[in-house]
Design an enzyme around this catalytic site. Structure first.
Site: not given
Ligand code: NAD
Length: 353
Positions: A185, A191, A187-189, A80
């Site tokens: 949540g 949804y 978001g990207n994942v 990291k």
């Molecule tokens: P993102 O930012 O696209 O989505 C996160 C969503 O959570 C957002 O819509 C945000 O508004 C919402 N959010 C934030 N705080 C909140 C709360 N207190 N209550 C409800 N909703 C809340 O992020 P992502 O890429 O979808 O990642 C989501 C999680 O998965 C994160 O913890 C990330 O570290 C983990 N993750 C993501 C990936 C990846 O490939 N994107 C890989 C491994 C782990």
């Protein structure tokens, strides 16, 4: 500041500090273990309050990557990097290029990917100075669709497969028809996970801080909107945290009604002892660093050459790894997080390259 006696120091193989006064770059690269391959991990930019805080993050997160990659069966080690600074104020192309030169000095021991505070575009700027950046190439995604390099679709699919494994183990169900899932949540994942679940016949409850994200799931996927307070406490089959970390804590665990926690968010346990707290309540927890490994698997294959079917098969193997963890946890009477750590250590502590 201590290193070898630091509480987060875990026989890390390599630690580098870098300062570039011309651009204001101050950064740390931590390489935890490379017995399975080069150390791949995100490059985080954050306004750390102290060097000590930055070091702690670098040591802790690089170790986590060793475990994640070993459990995902990847020939990668754990690393990291952290850049000390506010990405909105201190980020510049010159600073990112300096970071690229820093990464390059390690000659491929560490490979950087995006993380909080950095984007694919930032990694491309670093890539002007080094070949050792990943997750930046446009390619065919695991689903055969064009991908910009965003790992979220693979993460969501892996989480879906892992959630299926948890339902199989805990509820004895081989399908998700009518299974009730609450997702925190969207978001990207979150949804994309919701869409997979909907297609599999699950019933969804959703909450997101942003109203529009939540409404999208309600309108497009027929999900039921929940409130911030209720999303983790609903009488559903599965709670899927897909927002932020530390959501499994003293307060939330005693109020959980679901028999399964399986979601993508990183660092869901507020502390390691909460693994045990879930176990004591009979709640099956799919360790986050196992179930959310789809993204790193996707990034790994970018370096191997495009092969969407191989990525898909590898992401689906997350279900097999969880099957093994759940079975061993039941047989040995130990929490799933403890078993996941043991399994990872078996894989990286006895591997000589
Ligand atoms: P993102 O930012 O696209 O989505 C996160 C969503 O959570 C957002 O819509 C945000 O508004 C919402 N959010 C934030 N705080 C909140 C709360 N207190 N209550 C409800 N909703 C809340 O992020 P992502 O890429 O979808 O990642 C989501 C999680 O998965 C994160 O913890 C990330 O570290 C983990 N993750 C993501 C990936 C990846 O490939 N994107 C890989 C491994 C782990």
């Amino acid at each position: 500041m201590t290193v070898f006696t630091h509480p987060e120091f875990d026989n890390h193989e390599h630690l580098s500090f870098y300062c570039d006064p011309d651009t204001g770059l101050r950064a740390i690269i931590a390489v935890h273990n490379t017995s399975r391959g080069p150390a791949l991990g995100g490059c985080r930019m954050f306004p750390y309050a102290s060097d000590e805080e930055a070091l702690r993050d670098a040591l802790r997160l690089s170790r986590g990557m060793t475990y994640k990659s070993a459990l995902a069966g990847l020939n990668l080690g754990g690393g990291k990097s952290v850049i000390i600074g506010d990405p909105r104020e201190h980020k510049s192309e010159a600073l990112l290029e300096a970071m690229g030169r820093f990464i390059n000095q390690l000659g491929g021991l560490y490979i950087a990917a995006e993380d909080s505070g950095t984007s694919v575009a930032d990694l491309k700027v670093m890539g002007r100075q080094t070949a050792h950046v990943a997750g930046i190439a446009e390619r065919l995604g695991f689903d055969g669709r064009p991908s910009t390099g965003d790992p979220s679709p693979a993460t969501a699919y892996g989480t879906f497969v892992g959630l299926q494994a948890a339902v199989r183990h805990k509820l004895g169900r081989s399908d998700l028809e009518g299974v009730k899932v609450a997702i925190q949540g969207i978001g990207n994942v979150g949804y994309r996970l919701a869409r997979h679940l909907k297609e599999a016949g699950a019933k969804l409850w959703v909450y997101d801080l942003h109203q529009d994200q939540m409404e999208r799931a309600v309108d497009e996927l027929g999900a039921t909107a929940a409130s911030a307070d209720e999303i983790l406490n609903l009488p559903v089959d599965v709670v899927a945290p897909c927002a932020m970390g530390a959501v499994l804590n003293d307060d939330s665990i005693c109020r959980l009604q679901a028999p399964i926690v399986a979601g993508a968010a990183n660092n869901q346990l507020a502390s390691p002892r909460h693994d045990n707290a879930l176990w004591n309540r009979g709640i099956l927890y799919a360790p986050d660093f196992v179930i959310n490994a789809g993204g790193i698997i996707d990034v790994y294959y970018e370096r191997q050459g495009p092969d969407p079917q191989a990525v898909r098969r590898h992401v689906e193997a997350i279900g097999n790894t969880l099957d093994e963890i759940f079975a061993r946890s039941a047989n040995e009477g130990l929490p799933t997080g403890v078993i996941a750590n043991q399994l990872a250590e078996e894989r990286f502590k006895h591997t000589a390259r």
